[in-house]
Design a protein around this motif. Structure first.
Motif, PDB file in Angstrom:
ATOM      1  N   SER A 163      18.734  -4.146   3.068  1.00 47.24           N
ATOM      2  CA  SER A 163      17.608  -3.794   3.248  1.00 47.24           C
ATOM      3  C   SER A 163      17.014  -2.294   4.111  1.00 47.24           C
ATOM      4  O   SER A 163      16.530  -1.435   3.973  1.00 47.24           O
ATOM      5  N   LEU A 164      17.862  -1.937   5.802  1.00 41.64           N
ATOM      6  CA  LEU A 164      18.268  -1.229   6.378  1.00 41.64           C
ATOM      7  C   LEU A 164      18.538   0.187   5.188  1.00 41.64           C
ATOM      8  O   LEU A 164      18.233   0.889   5.916  1.00 41.64           O
ATOM      9  N   LYS A 165      19.615  -0.130   4.881  1.00 45.07           N
ATOM     10  CA  LYS A 165      20.156   1.078   4.479  1.00 45.07           C
ATOM     11  C   LYS A 165      19.219   1.374   3.127  1.00 45.07           C
ATOM     12  O   LYS A 165      19.559   2.807   3.063  1.00 45.07           O
ATOM     13  N   SER A 166      18.996   1.208   2.584  1.00 44.86           N
ATOM     14  CA  SER A 166      18.387   1.439   1.025  1.00 44.86           C
ATOM     15  C   SER A 166      17.231   1.081   0.783  1.00 44.86           C
ATOM     16  O   SER A 166      16.517  -0.570   0.537  1.00 44.86           O
ATOM     17  N   LYS A 167      16.327   1.551   0.391  1.00 41.48           N
ATOM     18  CA  LYS A 167      14.565   1.224   0.393  1.00 41.48           C
ATOM     19  C   LYS A 167      14.477   0.619  -1.009  1.00 41.48           C
ATOM     20  O   LYS A 167      13.742  -0.147  -0.926  1.00 41.48           O
ATOM     21  N   TYR A 168      15.261   1.466  -2.395  1.00 44.46           N
ATOM     22  CA  TYR A 168      15.240   0.590  -3.270  1.00 44.46           C
ATOM     23  C   TYR A 168      15.540  -0.761  -3.112  1.00 44.46           C
ATOM     24  O   TYR A 168      14.942  -1.557  -4.268  1.00 44.46           O
ATOM     25  N   PHE A 169      16.816  -0.768  -2.539  1.00 43.62           N
ATOM     26  CA  PHE A 169      16.866  -2.412  -2.564  1.00 43.62           C
ATOM     27  C   PHE A 169      16.214  -3.122  -1.955  1.00 43.62           C
ATOM     28  O   PHE A 169      16.223  -4.012  -2.149  1.00 43.62           O
ATOM     29  N   ARG A 170      15.877  -2.525  -0.883  1.00 45.41           N
ATOM     30  CA  ARG A 170      14.495  -3.612   0.052  1.00 45.41           C
ATOM     31  C   ARG A 170      13.419  -3.939  -0.798  1.00 45.41           C
ATOM     32  O   ARG A 170      12.679  -4.970  -0.939  1.00 45.41           O
ATOM     33  N   ASP A 171      13.408  -3.145  -1.517  1.00 43.05           N
ATOM     34  CA  ASP A 171      11.801  -3.270  -2.367  1.00 43.05           C
ATOM     35  C   ASP A 171      12.410  -3.859  -3.365  1.00 43.05           C
ATOM     36  O   ASP A 171      11.473  -4.866  -3.859  1.00 43.05           O
ATOM     37  N   VAL A 172      12.742  -4.070  -3.966  1.00 43.00           N
ATOM     38  CA  VAL A 172      13.882  -5.511  -4.984  1.00 43.00           C
ATOM     39  C   VAL A 172      13.423  -6.490  -4.241  1.00 43.00           C
ATOM     40  O   VAL A 172      12.892  -7.489  -4.726  1.00 43.00           O
ATOM     41  N   VAL A 173      14.004  -6.647  -2.625  1.00 42.65           N
ATOM     42  CA  VAL A 173      14.862  -7.688  -2.539  1.00 42.65           C
ATOM     43  C   VAL A 173      12.918  -8.129  -1.343  1.00 42.65           C
ATOM     44  O   VAL A 173      12.654  -9.746  -1.665  1.00 42.65           O
ATOM     45  N   GLU A 174      12.004  -7.195  -0.940  1.00 38.65           N
ATOM     46  CA  GLU A 174      10.921  -7.862  -0.421  1.00 38.65           C
ATOM     47  C   GLU A 174       9.792  -7.512  -0.737  1.00 38.65           C
ATOM     48  O   GLU A 174       8.691  -8.356  -0.587  1.00 38.65           O
ATOM     49  N   GLY A 175      10.180  -6.395  -2.172  1.00 41.86           N
ATOM     50  CA  GLY A 175       8.684  -6.402  -3.230  1.00 41.86           C
ATOM     51  C   GLY A 175       8.063  -5.477  -2.780  1.00 41.86           C
ATOM     52  O   GLY A 175       8.216  -5.061  -0.955  1.00 41.86           O
ATOM     53  N   LYS A 176       6.822  -4.555  -3.059  1.00 44.90           N
ATOM     54  CA  LYS A 176       5.995  -3.866  -2.311  1.00 44.90           C
ATOM     55  C   LYS A 176       4.752  -4.618  -2.584  1.00 44.90           C
ATOM     56  O   LYS A 176       4.567  -5.188  -3.087  1.00 44.90           O
ATOM     57  N   GLY A 177       3.726  -3.325  -1.538  1.00 43.17           N
ATOM     58  CA  GLY A 177       2.007  -3.976  -1.338  1.00 43.17           C
ATOM     59  C   GLY A 177       2.031  -3.992  -2.298  1.00 43.17           C
ATOM     60  O   GLY A 177       2.055  -3.050  -3.844  1.00 43.17           O
ATOM     61  N   THR A 178       0.358  -4.705  -3.158  1.00 49.22           N
ATOM     62  CA  THR A 178      -0.155  -4.355  -4.822  1.00 49.22           C
ATOM     63  C   THR A 178      -1.520  -4.160  -4.221  1.00 49.22           C
ATOM     64  O   THR A 178      -1.907  -4.930  -2.764  1.00 49.22           O
ATOM     65  N   VAL A 179      -2.409  -3.154  -4.761  1.00 48.54           N
ATOM     66  CA  VAL A 179      -3.212  -2.509  -4.195  1.00 48.54           C
ATOM     67  C   VAL A 179      -4.673  -4.210  -4.823  1.00 48.54           C
ATOM     68  O   VAL A 179      -5.018  -4.249  -6.090  1.00 48.54           O
ATOM     69  N   LEU A 180      -4.954  -4.721  -4.374  1.00 53.21           N
ATOM     70  CA  LEU A 180      -6.753  -5.251  -5.090  1.00 53.21           C
ATOM     71  C   LEU A 180      -8.000  -4.566  -4.828  1.00 53.21           C
ATOM     72  O   LEU A 180      -8.208  -4.866  -5.889  1.00 53.21           O
ATOM     73  N   ILE A 181      -7.910  -4.005  -3.624  1.00 52.25           N
ATOM     74  CA  ILE A 181      -8.963  -3.478  -4.017  1.00 52.25           C
ATOM     75  C   ILE A 181      -9.241  -2.013  -4.151  1.00 52.25           C
ATOM     76  O   ILE A 181      -8.747  -1.767  -2.709  1.00 52.25           O
ATOM     77  N   LYS A 182     -10.076  -1.120  -4.560  1.00 55.00           N
ATOM     78  CA  LYS A 182      -9.711   0.494  -4.478  1.00 55.00           C
ATOM     79  C   LYS A 182     -11.499   1.363  -4.034  1.00 55.00           C
ATOM     80  O   LYS A 182     -12.600   0.329  -5.758  1.00 55.00           O
ATOM     81  N   ASP A 183     -11.444   1.801  -3.683  1.00 54.44           N
ATOM     82  CA  ASP A 183     -13.664   2.112  -3.650  1.00 54.44           C
ATOM     83  C   ASP A 183     -14.731   0.938  -3.511  1.00 54.44           C
ATOM     84  O   ASP A 183     -14.980   1.775  -4.635  1.00 54.44           O
ATOM     85  N   GLY A 184     -14.007  -0.301  -2.779  1.00 57.90           N
ATOM     86  CA  GLY A 184     -15.173  -1.097  -2.830  1.00 57.90           C
ATOM     87  C   GLY A 184     -14.493  -2.033  -4.692  1.00 57.90           C
ATOM     88  O   GLY A 184     -16.340  -2.699  -4.647  1.00 57.90           O
ATOM     89  N   LYS A 185     -14.053  -0.732  -5.410  1.00 56.36           N
ATOM     90  CA  LYS A 185     -13.930  -1.943  -6.651  1.00 56.36           C
ATOM     91  C   LYS A 185     -12.908  -3.192  -6.936  1.00 56.36           C
ATOM     92  O   LYS A 185     -11.597  -2.948  -6.044  1.00 56.36           O
ATOM     93  N   ILE A 186     -12.772  -4.470  -7.221  1.00 56.79           N
ATOM     94  CA  ILE A 186     -11.774  -5.361  -7.514  1.00 56.79           C
ATOM     95  C   ILE A 186     -10.856  -4.930  -8.329  1.00 56.79           C
ATOM     96  O   ILE A 186     -11.222  -4.684  -9.641  1.00 56.79           O
ATOM     97  N   LEU A 187      -9.003  -4.420  -8.788  1.00 55.57           N
ATOM     98  CA  LEU A 187      -8.235  -4.019  -9.460  1.00 55.57           C
ATOM     99  C   LEU A 187      -7.774  -5.867 -10.434  1.00 55.57           C
ATOM    100  O   LEU A 187      -7.033  -6.392  -9.528  1.00 55.57           O
ATOM    101  N   GLU A 188      -8.214  -6.459 -11.359  1.00 48.63           N
ATOM    102  CA  GLU A 188      -8.199  -7.250 -11.908  1.00 48.63           C
ATOM    103  C   GLU A 188      -6.976  -7.466 -12.322  1.00 48.63           C
ATOM    104  O   GLU A 188      -6.786  -8.782 -12.109  1.00 48.63           O
TER     105      GLU A 188
END
Length: 286
Positions: free
Chosen positions: A80-105
């Motif tokens: 995970s320290l060596k590879s961002k791709y591997f880190r994204d697979v194992v730990e996951g990525k952030g998910t945007v839930l609200i943008k510009d005051g609007k909920i992304l359903e």
């Protein structure tokens, strides 16, 4: 030897299975375990452990599985320290839930979050109106990070173009009525100074439950008897008041004298004093 090979194969199989199960359960499982989810997690782990080790056959198989799990965990951390791709697979990525005051359903459904759960997490951050949020993201560990719109953010001294003094962590100098020598040395003070300050506050060392010295060299104490009011430190406000009085006196002298040379001297020194006050005000504002 065949038994150990079987344990290794089982371990890798169930590590992958548990990983996929956790990913399917979602990020909410990581940070907010309900009673059922807690019991479910324990049960899944127990079943996987029993299936991997087969403890009734050979206890060494269990030891081998535990060691293997530890090695795999260390290996995953390293990759995970060596590879961002591997880190994204194992730990996951952030998910945007609200943008510009609007909920992304769609993203909300993807993470299996209800609007009530999102509202609860926002209220924990003292955000009660979704329209006030510029951006909110569900972090890989299940936390929600939110950025308010600029007009809804608290005003800071920087917004008002105010200079503020830099502060360091306070040092504890008294605890349970005893002097903490290490904290006293770190604050650059000695026992004589401490006793003098306690005398100014009209308290004795035995009556002090907790005492700290801040980065400005002022001491604040908490005494055992909460009914007794301890006066707040006044050194900095008094010093600022003295500087302002001196500056005002210089201006008065410049207006009251008939000597042009003295008038210019007083004016010049009044301006110097005012500049000094402006520089020290962030530190002496009390």
């Amino acid at each position: 030897m065949n038994g150990f090979v079987e344990i290794i194969l089982r371990s890798f199989l169930f590590i992958g299975l548990l990983f996929l199960t956790t990913k399917l359960v979602g990020k909410k499982q990581i940070s907010q375990l309900t009673f059922f989810e807690y019991v479910s997690g324990i049960t899944i782990g127990s079943i996987a452990g029993e299936a991997i080790t087969g403890l009734e056959k050979n206890y060494l198989h269990g030891a081998a599985a535990v060691v293997l799990f530890g090695i795999v965990t260390i290996l995953v951390d390293y990759l995970s320290l060596k590879s961002k791709y591997f880190r994204d697979v194992v730990e996951g990525k952030g998910t945007v839930l609200i943008k510009d005051g609007k909920i992304l359903e769609e993203n909300l459904k993807k993470e299996r979050f209800t609007i009530d759960e999102l509202s609860t997490l926002l209220r924990e951050k003292n955000i009660f109106k979704v329209a006030d949020v510029e951006f909110a993201i569900l972090e890989p560990r299940g936390k929600v990070t939110a950025l308010l719109k600029k007009e809804n953010r608290p005003i800071t001294p920087k917004d008002l173009q105010m200079k503020m003094a830099n502060e360091k962590e306070p040092n504890t100098v008294i605890m349970d009525g005893n002097i903490i020598e290490e904290g006293l040395r770190a604050s650059g003070k000695n026992r004589a100074w401490l006793y003098t300050e306690l005398e100014k506050l009209s308290v004795t060392l035995d009556n002090v439950f907790f005492g700290q010295v801040d980065s400005f060299g002022e001491i604040t104490v908490d005494i055992y008897d909460d009914k007794i009011q301890v006066p707040a430190p006044t050194q900095r406000p008094l010093l600022m008041a003295s500087l302002k009085k001196a500056q005002a006196d210089l201006e008065i002298f410049s207006l009251s004298t008939d000597c042009e040379k003295s008038k210019e001297m007083y004016k010049e020194n009044a301006a110097i004093m005012q500049g000094l006050i402006d520089k020290l005000e962030p530190y002496l504002n009390g």
